[in-house]
Structure formats: C-alpha cells, structure tokens
Design an enzyme around this catalytic site. Structure first.
Site, short mmCIF file in Angstrom:
data_model
loop_
_atom_site.label_atom_id
_atom_site.label_comp_id
_atom_site.label_asym_id
_atom_site.label_seq_id
_atom_site.Cartn_x
_atom_site.Cartn_y
_atom_site.Cartn_z
N ALA A 9 0.81 -1.22 0.00
CA ALA A 9 0.00 0.00 0.00
C ALA A 9 0.84 1.27 0.00
O ALA A 9 0.33 2.37 -0.20
CB ALA A 9 -0.94 0.01 1.21
N ARG A 14 10.17 7.49 -3.78
CA ARG A 14 11.53 7.60 -4.32
C ARG A 14 11.69 7.03 -5.73
O ARG A 14 12.72 7.23 -6.36
CB ARG A 14 12.53 6.93 -3.35
CG ARG A 14 12.85 7.80 -2.16
CD ARG A 14 13.56 7.03 -1.08
NE ARG A 14 12.66 6.12 -0.38
CZ ARG A 14 13.05 5.22 0.52
NH1 ARG A 14 14.32 5.08 0.81
NH2 ARG A 14 12.17 4.44 1.12
N TYR A 368 8.84 -7.71 -48.85
CA TYR A 368 7.76 -7.57 -47.88
C TYR A 368 6.69 -8.61 -48.21
O TYR A 368 6.13 -8.61 -49.31
CB TYR A 368 7.15 -6.16 -47.92
CG TYR A 368 5.90 -6.09 -47.07
CD1 TYR A 368 5.97 -6.36 -45.70
CD2 TYR A 368 4.67 -5.78 -47.61
CE1 TYR A 368 4.83 -6.33 -44.91
CE2 TYR A 368 3.51 -5.75 -46.82
CZ TYR A 368 3.62 -6.04 -45.46
OH TYR A 368 2.50 -6.03 -44.69
C1 UD1 Z 1 10.32 -1.74 7.24
C2 UD1 Z 1 10.53 -2.17 8.68
C3 UD1 Z 1 12.02 -2.23 8.98
C4 UD1 Z 1 12.71 -3.17 8.00
C5 UD1 Z 1 12.40 -2.77 6.57
C6 UD1 Z 1 12.90 -3.82 5.62
C7 UD1 Z 1 8.63 -1.33 9.96
C8 UD1 Z 1 8.15 -0.30 10.89
N1 UD1 Z 1 9.89 -1.22 9.57
O1 UD1 Z 1 10.82 -0.42 7.11
O2 UD1 Z 1 12.23 -2.69 10.31
O3 UD1 Z 1 14.10 -3.18 8.24
O4 UD1 Z 1 10.98 -2.66 6.35
O5 UD1 Z 1 12.76 -3.44 4.27
O6 UD1 Z 1 7.89 -2.21 9.60
N2 UD1 Z 1 3.34 -0.38 3.59
C9 UD1 Z 1 1.98 -0.45 3.53
N3 UD1 Z 1 1.24 0.46 4.22
C10 UD1 Z 1 1.82 1.42 4.98
C11 UD1 Z 1 3.22 1.48 5.04
C12 UD1 Z 1 3.96 0.56 4.35
O7 UD1 Z 1 1.42 -1.31 2.84
O8 UD1 Z 1 1.07 2.19 5.58
C13 UD1 Z 1 4.13 -1.37 2.82
C14 UD1 Z 1 5.00 -0.75 1.76
O9 UD1 Z 1 4.29 -0.66 0.53
C15 UD1 Z 1 6.16 -1.71 1.68
C16 UD1 Z 1 6.23 -2.30 3.10
O10 UD1 Z 1 5.01 -2.04 3.71
O11 UD1 Z 1 5.90 -2.76 0.76
C17 UD1 Z 1 7.38 -1.72 3.92
O12 UD1 Z 1 7.13 -0.35 4.13
P1 UD1 Z 1 8.31 0.72 4.12
O13 UD1 Z 1 7.72 2.04 4.37
O14 UD1 Z 1 9.16 0.53 2.93
O15 UD1 Z 1 9.08 0.25 5.45
P2 UD1 Z 1 10.59 0.54 5.81
O16 UD1 Z 1 10.73 1.94 6.28
O17 UD1 Z 1 11.45 0.10 4.70
#
Ligand code: UD1
Ligand code: CA
Length: 461
Positions: A9, A14, A368
């Site tokens: 979601a 980036r 062709y």
């Molecule tokens: C998260 C982890 C972190 C880990 C990292 C690994 C948490 C709080 N942190 O951080 O510990 O090292 O992944 O890659 O979980 N997403 C949703 N809904 C939201 C927010 C995120 O579906 O409201 C999904 C994103 O689309 C993505 C995944 O969750 O696929 C991870 O979210 P992202 O914001 O990338 O987490 P990180 O900051 O990378």
C-alpha cells in the site's frame, strides 16, 4: 491454513513514477509477482495483498484467482505504517493459522528461504519469527536486538535507535512468520508513539515479549534476498540479480550463453538443450526456443515459438512461429502471426506479417510478405512486394507450391499464383497466374540505336 499477507500500500515516492512501485518490472514481470510466486511455492495457500496507493492499477495487474485484496485507507490523516497495513488483513486470519508477512517491494526473496523460515518457525515453537541478515551498512533498516539466549527481544527502527542500537549490523528483512492468534492480539496493543507517528508492525515483537511469549529471529547469509526496492537504482540492481539467476538456470539446463551478462531472458521463457545464445539477445514474454538453435547479434524474440535447429541473426521476431532448421536474418522482421514451416530462409531486410510460409520456401533479400499464404519450395526473389493494402482495406495473396516470383515484382492482392507459376522479374501482377504459366507484366524494352549520338550528348563530356 497458511496465510500470506503481502504489503503493497506504500507510496513509493523515491521511484518518482506515475506507476505504482510494485508494478515496476524486473525481467519482464511486475516485482509483486515474484513475491506472490515465492509465497505460493513455499506452501502458503491464500495470499492477501494490502493495497492503497495505485490500488486499481495493482489489482488489475495482479489478477490471479487465489490472490485476495484488502484496501488500506490512504486519505489525508489516515493512520499509516506497516502495522496498520497488516491490520487490514486480519479478517482473513483465524487463531490457528500460520501467517507469513511479506513486502511486495522485496522481490528477490526465494521460496527456498521462505520454506526454511517456516520450518524454523514451526520447530522452534515461536509465536513469531523474523527473517534477518547482517549488513555492512544497515542504515535505514530496523535493528534486531536479541536476548542473551539469542531469542528476539525487540526491533528498533533506524530513526528511533540510540547510539548503541545503531551499531547493530543485524537487520529486519520485513518478512515474518506469526501464529494467527499472537499476531491479532499483539497488533491490538501497538500504538504510534514514535518518530514517524506510524503503527509499526515491528512493535508487536516487544508486545509479545512483555506478554511472556517466545519470539525468535532466523538469520540468512545471502543479503541480496532481502534487498528492498525503493529507487530506480535499486530496481536496476534487482534486475541484475534476477537476470543472473534466470541465466544460470538455463545454463544449468544445457543452454550455452556466450556472455551471460549481456543476454536478457525474461522469467518464464523456455529454451531447449544445446542452443547457443550470443551477446545482445533479448528473449521476452511467452517465448519457447527449441534445441540446437543459434541466436546471434541483437536479436529480440517476443511471445514466439522457435523450433529446433533454427539460426537467427540480428532480427526482431514478434508473436510468430518458426519451424525446424529455418534461417532468419540478418536484419529481418517477423511481425505478428508469421507462421513459418521447416527449412525456410528469410534473409536480409525481409519483413513478414500475418503470413504462412510452407517448407523449403526462400525469401533471401529485401522483400515484404504481408497477408499471404505461400506454399512449399517457393522462391521469392529480391525486392518482391506483396501489395496488400489499397489505403482502405487489406487483401490476401496466395502463392502455391513451387512457384517462382522473379526479383522486383509486385503481387497486387488479392491475387493467386498457381503451382509452378513463373513470374518474370520486374512484373506487377494484378491477375491470377495459371499453373505452370509464365507471366510477364511490364513494358517491353525498346532499344534505339545511336540515340545518344544523335541527341548530341556525347560531345559535352
Ligand atoms: C520496514 C521495517 C524495517 C525493516 C524494513 C525492511 C517497519 C516499521 N519497519 O521499514 O524494520 O528493516 O521494512 O525493508 O515495519 N506499507 C503499507 N502500508 C503502509 C506502510 C507501508 O502497505 O502504511 C508497505 C509498503 O508498501 C512496503 C512495506 O510495507 O511494501 C514496507 O514499508 P516501508 O515504508 O518501505 O518500510 P521501511 O521503512 O522500509
Ligand atoms: Ca522499504
């Protein structure tokens, strides 16, 4: 039951893209496909994808029968974070289920690793197990804080970590196993009192510890598997890793790649043994290549079936079928629905479209062939044009077995050349040619003796 919750979601800011992040493709497939695929193969029976940003696009692109969707509200002020995302899938989970949580932006994860994680989780009697790895540069990732007995104590997000915690090299992959009951109970107890004001899924680990449950971490060596894609640079890196995996798979199956780093083979392409592929080839989509083929130069083959012993050089082949022992190229173009029999030659700068050519037929240069049915052992001379379009509609030409079409002829469709029909070079054929007949359709040559001298042109030189 084994349930997969796949988080997709997030906004993916980036990537700087109009397209949802998880739909950006790696080796021809959207990255989310790899995650769903790995999840299925590891023994997960039901996958629930949590969608939000770009949800319509994602749901349309995924469209697999055994995949369900849940929407995470994403309007201004709606709660956010991985914990909140997982909450959206809880209706699908019973207390007894085993839950695998995955991120759709981590496409390099393999089924083998997921299987090992699930096995470790079951054997260790944990209520939750986190997949981890050591990173030289753990910046941005959640840090794994273990207890003295190596069990997991908590996960601290980079932004919330203290100086000591920042030194920890072991990181959270974002992939976890849970007992259904424990996931539901612990998620109801997390808050968003942190630097980002998000509901962190990672907080369930300390909640479970406080409630006296056993929580573990399973560490893997290959850190590329947990590589997350947040930018185009990372997308390119993932493409490289995936491409290498696919190419090694084909080499192990008996295909020679002269320079594997410069060949792109999309996921799902099939290639027979002893086929040799030279640098610069791109094999895409639903393509099947037979045994003992040689593919040279900048050849791109899309959604096509190539049989055994075929040689292709510097050519584009789209949605076409090529029979055994054909020679194609260099610089030919098989456009959609070109169907070639056996031992056919399509030479330099020949374009074929929506045409069937039967065995042993040759078109060696600069032709062709569009909207045509061409029989066996037909010779199509240099520069022949199948004139198939009158500006309004397309018509079809038929050239029967053993016919000879002389160089620089035009076949103005609809027209039929019967068996052994013979067309003199330079003819424009508008009427059918009978069996075994010669047809000459051009102005007769006139020679005027001494004409240049008489005109007085010669003395100027
Ligand atoms: C998260 C982890 C972190 C880990 C990292 C690994 C948490 C709080 N942190 O951080 O510990 O090292 O992944 O890659 O979980 N997403 C949703 N809904 C939201 C927010 C995120 O579906 O409201 C999904 C994103 O689309 C993505 C995944 O969750 O696929 C991870 O979210 P992202 O914001 O990338 O987490 P990180 O900051 O990378
Ligand atoms: Ca991430």
């Amino acid at each position: 039951m084994n349930i997969g919750i796949i988080l997709a979601a997030g906004e993916g800011t980036r990537m700087r893209s109009k397209k949802a992040k998880v739909l950006h493709s790696i080796c021809g497939r959207p990255m989310i496909d790899y995650v769903i695929h790995a999840s299925r193969l590891s023994g997960i029976q039901k996958n629930v994808v949590i969608v939000g940003h770009g949800k319509d696009e994602v749901m349309k692109a995924v469209n697999m029968k055994d995949v369900l969707f849940e929407e995470q509200p994403i309007h201004q002020g709606a709660p956010y974070g991985t914990g909140f995302a997982v909450m959206q899938g809880l209706d699908h989970i019973t207390d007894e289920d085993l839950v695998l949580v995955l991120c759709a932006d981590t496409p390099l994860i393999t089924e083998t690793t997921l299987k090992r994680l699930l096995e470790y989780h079951r054997e260790s009697n944990n209520v939750a197990t986190v997949l981890t790895t050591d990173l030289m540069d753990p910046k941005g990732y959640g840090r794994i804080i273990r207890k003295e007995n190596d069990d997991l104590l908590k996960i601290v997000e980079h932004k919330d970590a203290n100086a000591w915690e920042l030194e920890v090299k072991e990181i959270n992959s974002g992939i976890y196993c849970f007992k259904g009951k424990s996931l539901k109970e612990s998620l109801s107890k997390i808050g968003n009192d942190n630097v980002q004001n998000e509901y962190y899924l990672t907080d369930v680990i300390s909640v479970l510890n406080e409630d006296g449950f056993k929580v573990g971490a399973f560490k893997i060596q290959d850190d590329t598997e947990i590589y997350g894609i947040n930018s185009r640079v990372q997308l390119a890196f993932a493409q490289r890793v995936m491409s290498r995996r696919i190419n090694e798979f084909h080499m192990e199956n008996g295909v020679t790649l002269i320079d594997p780093e410069s060949v792109i083979i999309e996921k799902g392409v099939k290639i027979g043994r002893d086929t040799i592929i030279y640098p610069g080839a791109i094999l895409e989509g639903d393509t099947i290549i037979g045994e003992d083929c040689i593919i040279r130069g900048n050849t791109r083959i899309v959604d096509s079936q190539i049989s055994d012993g075929v040689e292709i050089e510097s050519t584009l082949v789209e949605s076409s079928t090529v029979g055994d022992y054909c020679h194609i190229g260099p610089y030919a173009h098989l456009r959609p629905n070109s169907i070639l029999g056996r031992n056919i030659k399509i030479g330099n700068f020949v374009e074929v479209k929506n045409a069937t050519l039967d065995d042993n037929t040759k078109a060696s240069h600069l032709s062709y062939i569009g909207d045509a049915q061409v029989g066996k052992s037909v010779n199509i001379g240099c520069g022949v044009v199948f004139v198939n379009y009158n500006g309004q509609s397309k018509s079809k030409s038929i050239v029967e077995d053993n016919a000879f079409v002389g160089s620089n002829s035009n076949l103005v469709a609809p027209v039929t050349i019967k068996e052994w029909g013979y067309i003199a070079a330079g003819s424009t054929i508008t009427d059918d040619v009978g069996e075994g007949d010669l047809s000459i359709a051009r102005a007769r040559q006139v020679n005027k003796a001494g004409w240049v001298e008489k005109k007085g042109f010669k003395k100027h030189k």
